[in-house]
Scaffold this motif. Structure first.
Motif, PDB file in Angstrom:
ATOM      1  N   ASN B  65       0.761  -0.830  -0.079  1.00 48.99           N
ATOM      2  CA  ASN B  65       0.028   0.147   0.247  1.00 48.99           C
ATOM      3  C   ASN B  65       1.175   1.244  -0.219  1.00 48.99           C
ATOM      4  OD1 ASN B  65      -2.371   1.597  -0.086  1.00 48.99           O
ATOM      5  ND2 ASN B  65      -2.528   1.851   2.264  1.00 48.99           N
ATOM      6  N   ALA B  66       1.450   1.089   0.927  1.00 42.56           N
ATOM      7  CA  ALA B  66       2.878   1.926   0.874  1.00 42.56           C
ATOM      8  C   ALA B  66       3.411   2.916  -1.057  1.00 42.56           C
ATOM      9  CB  ALA B  66       3.953   2.506   1.813  1.00 42.56           C
ATOM     10  N   ILE B  68       1.344   2.312  -3.569  1.00 41.78           N
ATOM     11  CA  ILE B  68       0.651   3.165  -4.398  1.00 41.78           C
ATOM     12  C   ILE B  68       0.515   4.684  -3.763  1.00 41.78           C
ATOM     13  CG2 ILE B  68      -1.215   3.151  -5.494  1.00 41.78           C
ATOM     14  CD1 ILE B  68      -1.481   0.289  -4.316  1.00 41.78           C
ATOM     15  N   VAL B  69       0.893   5.393  -4.779  1.00 41.60           N
ATOM     16  CA  VAL B  69       1.128   6.933  -4.028  1.00 41.60           C
ATOM     17  C   VAL B  69       0.387   7.296  -5.462  1.00 41.60           C
ATOM     18  CG1 VAL B  69       2.345   9.002  -3.844  1.00 41.60           C
ATOM     19  CG2 VAL B  69       3.252   7.128  -3.261  1.00 41.60           C
ATOM     20  N   ILE B  70      -1.255   8.427  -5.092  1.00 42.25           N
ATOM     21  CA  ILE B  70      -1.540   9.199  -6.305  1.00 42.25           C
ATOM     22  C   ILE B  70      -1.757  10.720  -5.934  1.00 42.25           C
ATOM     23  CG2 ILE B  70      -3.900   9.129  -7.147  1.00 42.25           C
ATOM     24  CD1 ILE B  70      -4.780   6.267  -5.501  1.00 42.25           C
ATOM     25  N   ALA B  74      -5.828  10.326  -0.729  1.00 37.94           N
ATOM     26  CA  ALA B  74      -5.862   8.917  -0.271  1.00 37.94           C
ATOM     27  C   ALA B  74      -5.904   8.411  -1.226  1.00 37.94           C
ATOM     28  CB  ALA B  74      -6.439   8.495   1.233  1.00 37.94           C
ATOM     29  N   GLY B  75      -5.482   6.910  -0.789  1.00 38.77           N
ATOM     30  CA  GLY B  75      -5.378   5.495  -1.749  1.00 38.77           C
ATOM     31  C   GLY B  75      -5.988   4.765  -1.061  1.00 38.77           C
ATOM     32  N   PHE B  76      -5.337   3.245  -0.959  1.00 38.71           N
ATOM     33  CA  PHE B  76      -6.093   2.298   0.008  1.00 38.71           C
ATOM     34  C   PHE B  76      -5.609   2.078   1.380  1.00 38.71           C
ATOM     35  CE2 PHE B  76      -5.022   1.192  -4.612  1.00 38.71           C
ATOM     36  CZ  PHE B  76      -6.159   1.033  -4.991  1.00 38.71           C
TER      37      PHE B  76
END
Lengths: 190, 158
Positions: B65-66, B68-70, B74-76
């Motif tokens: 999860n860390a 994944i940057v959008i 906020a992502g997941f």
């Protein structure tokens, strides 16, 4: 002499117009197809400061107006159009800010050639790391560009000051000031 | 015929159950106007999960999860699969939950534009108590974010 200047001006305008109409490098919004683009600077809301004024100016996050306008930006690295959705008060019939003035300036100065993939505006999400505080993107008053190349917390890699200046000179704040180069927002202190 | 009667009865029971959830979750916020989503867990609701991956340990899921940057949004979140009815115990999901198909689709579009992970959708009833991303989709009435269950019979209800 005067006639020669006028002819030159008309020729230049025609060239500009032709470039915009042909425009794989341009925007696919109002600018494309315009014979001569003009910077209108109409209907800009005051840039709010802080959450209370953000809400007073643009309403609740994720409300229907936050997603009421859109235009397509073309990324130059993959050649694809990216739809940027944004608040009713920043475009369309309300304002010339985000679907005329900013894209027009970028196209006129060639800064649109610096746009790269990973471009978006409105999204109903919280701030990263928060479970209760909405991102300014949830009001449709923030745009991220070149996100495939820019990393929050790091210096700018692909967005030159000339491109950032176009946004800041139209009442937007640039995240470069807080090490978020991809990010532009129409609010301060939030 | 008997089969139809059974289905109808089951529907009424389920509808009543969801009705109770709806009333309790929106009791302090009858107009659905945005206040805060902090305590909006969706426990007991059928939710649409946008899942970026499943992992054997929480640590692995958190690490994935860390990555994944959008941008700054906020992502997941990470949640045990066992918190959802019908999903296996001992696995951890990287997910974001939604109450409407439109909400899930908007998030998937953001992920696509941001060049992020391929995802899967799972429809499941939540029985956990932690925040799994709810409150990050527009209320169909246009007033702001959706902070509680939609009323039974609402066309956008899952």
């Amino acid at each position: 002499m005067i006639r020669r200047v006028i002819v030159a001006a008309v020729a230049a305008a025609s060239l500009a117009s032709g470039a915009a109409a042909a425009g794989p490098t341009g925007f696919l919004g109002k600018v494309e197809g315009d014979t001569i683009w003009s910077d209108r600077h109409q209907g800009y809301p005051a840039t709010p400061s802080g959450e209370a004024k953000l809400r007073a100016t643009f309403g609740a996050p994720c409300n229907a107006n936050a997603n009421a306008n859109s235009y397509l930006m073309v990324a130059q690295d993959d050649g694809k159009p990216y739809r940027v959705n944004f608040h009713k008060k920043l475009g369309g019939m309300s304002s010339s800010n985000l679907d005329n003035d900013i894209p027009g300036h970028m196209h006129k100065t060639g800064q649109d050639a610096k746009l790269k993939r990973g471009i978006w505006g409105y999204t109903c999400r919280m701030k990263r790391g928060s479970t209760s505080k909405y991102s300014v993107h949830a009001w449709g008053v923030a745009v991220d560009i070149n996100s495939a190349y820019e990393t929050p917390g790091s210096p700018c890699r692909t967005i030159p000051d000339g491109l950032g200046w176009i946004w800041t000179s139209h009442n937007w704040k640039w995240g470069k000031s807080w090490s978020d180069c991809m990010h532009f927002q129409y609010v301060s202190s939030y | 015929m008997r089969f139809l009667v059974i289905i109808a009865a089951a529907g009424l029971v389920a509808g009543s159950a969801f009705g109770i959830v709806a009333r309790s979750a929106t009791a302090g916020n009858p107009r659905g106007v945005e206040t805060t989503a902090r305590h909006d867990t969706g426990s007991g609701e059928r939710l649409l999960l946008v899942v970026a991956g499943e992992y054997a340990t929480r640590a692995e899921a958190e690490a994935a999860n860390a990555r994944i940057v959008i941008g700054d949004v906020a992502g997941f979140v990470v949640a045990p699969a066992a918190d959802f009815e019908g999903l296996p115990a001992g696995r951890y999901l990287v997910l974001s939950a939604f109450r409407t198909v439109k909400g899930a689709a908007e998030f998937e579009e953001l992920l696509r534009v941001a060049g992020n992970t391929a995802t899967q959708r799972i429809l499941a009833v939540y029985r956990g108590s932690s925040w799994i991303g709810l409150g990050q989709e527009p209320n169909p009435d246009g007033t702001g974010p959706l902070l509680g269950p939609l009323a039974p019979g609402h066309p956008d209800r899952l």
